[in-house]
Design a protein around this motif. Structure first.
Motif, PDB file in Angstrom:
ATOM      1  N   VAL A  62       0.786  -1.052  -0.080  1.00 37.92           N
ATOM      2  CA  VAL A  62       0.154  -0.030  -0.123  1.00 37.92           C
ATOM      3  C   VAL A  62       0.899   1.272  -0.071  1.00 37.92           C
ATOM      4  O   VAL A  62       0.578   2.350  -0.600  1.00 37.92           O
ATOM      5  CB  VAL A  62      -1.038   0.120   1.151  1.00 37.92           C
ATOM      6  CG1 VAL A  62      -1.691   1.268   1.525  1.00 37.92           C
ATOM      7  CG2 VAL A  62      -1.887  -1.114   0.878  1.00 37.92           C
ATOM      8  N   SER A  63       2.142   1.125   0.834  1.00 41.13           N
ATOM      9  CA  SER A  63       2.943   2.592   0.687  1.00 41.13           C
ATOM     10  C   SER A  63       3.495   2.552  -0.641  1.00 41.13           C
ATOM     11  O   SER A  63       3.708   3.839  -1.024  1.00 41.13           O
ATOM     12  CB  SER A  63       3.747   2.386   2.113  1.00 41.13           C
ATOM     13  OG  SER A  63       4.661   1.368   1.740  1.00 41.13           O
ATOM     14  N   ILE A  64       4.008   1.557  -1.069  1.00 42.46           N
ATOM     15  CA  ILE A  64       4.504   1.471  -2.538  1.00 42.46           C
ATOM     16  C   ILE A  64       3.447   2.203  -3.727  1.00 42.46           C
ATOM     17  O   ILE A  64       4.003   3.105  -4.421  1.00 42.46           O
ATOM     18  CB  ILE A  64       4.998   0.193  -2.996  1.00 42.46           C
ATOM     19  CG1 ILE A  64       6.322  -0.189  -2.267  1.00 42.46           C
ATOM     20  CG2 ILE A  64       5.289   0.076  -4.653  1.00 42.46           C
ATOM     21  CD1 ILE A  64       6.627  -1.681  -2.573  1.00 42.46           C
ATOM     22  N   VAL A  65       2.234   1.841  -3.588  1.00 42.25           N
ATOM     23  CA  VAL A  65       1.160   2.355  -4.344  1.00 42.25           C
ATOM     24  C   VAL A  65       1.042   3.637  -4.095  1.00 42.25           C
ATOM     25  O   VAL A  65       0.983   4.725  -5.056  1.00 42.25           O
ATOM     26  CB  VAL A  65      -0.122   1.539  -4.377  1.00 42.25           C
ATOM     27  CG1 VAL A  65      -1.138   2.300  -4.965  1.00 42.25           C
ATOM     28  CG2 VAL A  65      -0.038   0.335  -4.828  1.00 42.25           C
ATOM     29  N   TYR A  66       1.220   4.182  -2.820  1.00 43.80           N
ATOM     30  CA  TYR A  66       0.899   5.602  -2.288  1.00 43.80           C
ATOM     31  C   TYR A  66       2.003   6.514  -2.991  1.00 43.80           C
ATOM     32  O   TYR A  66       2.079   7.576  -3.469  1.00 43.80           O
ATOM     33  CB  TYR A  66       0.744   5.897  -1.041  1.00 43.80           C
ATOM     34  CG  TYR A  66       0.835   7.291  -0.398  1.00 43.80           C
ATOM     35  CD1 TYR A  66      -0.212   8.059  -0.796  1.00 43.80           C
ATOM     36  CD2 TYR A  66       2.118   7.681   0.090  1.00 43.80           C
ATOM     37  CE1 TYR A  66      -0.301   9.465  -0.507  1.00 43.80           C
ATOM     38  CE2 TYR A  66       2.067   9.111   0.349  1.00 43.80           C
ATOM     39  CZ  TYR A  66       0.951   9.917   0.381  1.00 43.80           C
ATOM     40  OH  TYR A  66       1.117  11.270   0.503  1.00 43.80           O
ATOM     41  N   ALA A  67       3.224   5.805  -2.752  1.00 44.01           N
ATOM     42  CA  ALA A  67       4.565   6.554  -3.343  1.00 44.01           C
ATOM     43  C   ALA A  67       4.479   6.639  -4.560  1.00 44.01           C
ATOM     44  O   ALA A  67       4.993   7.810  -5.212  1.00 44.01           O
ATOM     45  CB  ALA A  67       5.692   5.909  -2.922  1.00 44.01           C
ATOM     46  N   ILE A  68       3.843   5.953  -5.600  1.00 43.99           N
ATOM     47  CA  ILE A  68       3.820   6.043  -6.994  1.00 43.99           C
ATOM     48  C   ILE A  68       2.530   6.999  -7.476  1.00 43.99           C
ATOM     49  O   ILE A  68       3.034   7.770  -8.342  1.00 43.99           O
ATOM     50  CB  ILE A  68       3.450   4.736  -7.625  1.00 43.99           C
ATOM     51  CG1 ILE A  68       4.710   3.526  -7.535  1.00 43.99           C
ATOM     52  CG2 ILE A  68       3.049   4.806  -9.052  1.00 43.99           C
ATOM     53  CD1 ILE A  68       4.530   2.320  -7.935  1.00 43.99           C
TER      54      ILE A  68
END
Length: 78
Positions: A62-68
């Motif tokens: 989820v944090s990777i998706v937010y970073a993208i």
């Protein structure tokens, strides 16, 4: 080179790296010694392996998706 043309800024890359580290941590928590044909290891069913580690991994994704998806701020201080 104009910095406004980049899709990511420094904060995006930091969040992406942190998310990847959390995902790797989740996979490490999921791993453990397994059972063999000669002996059964009941530790494969403990709470850390089947509940905590998947939640940590999911939060990392989820944090990777937010970073993208995070849009960099327009301004000189990015």
């Amino acid at each position: 080179m104009d910095r406004r043309n980049f899709a990511f800024d420094r904060v995006n890359f930091i969040l992406l790296a942190a998310g990847m580290a959390v995902v790797i941590l989740g996979f490490v928590l999921m791993s453990g010694s397994g059972s063999t044909e000669e002996s059964f290891n009941p530790e494969i069913f403990n709470t850390m392996h089947i509940k905590v580690a998947p939640v940590v991994t999911f939060l990392g994704f989820v944090s990777i998706v937010y970073a993208i998806l995070r849009k960099p701020r327009d301004g000189k201080n990015s």
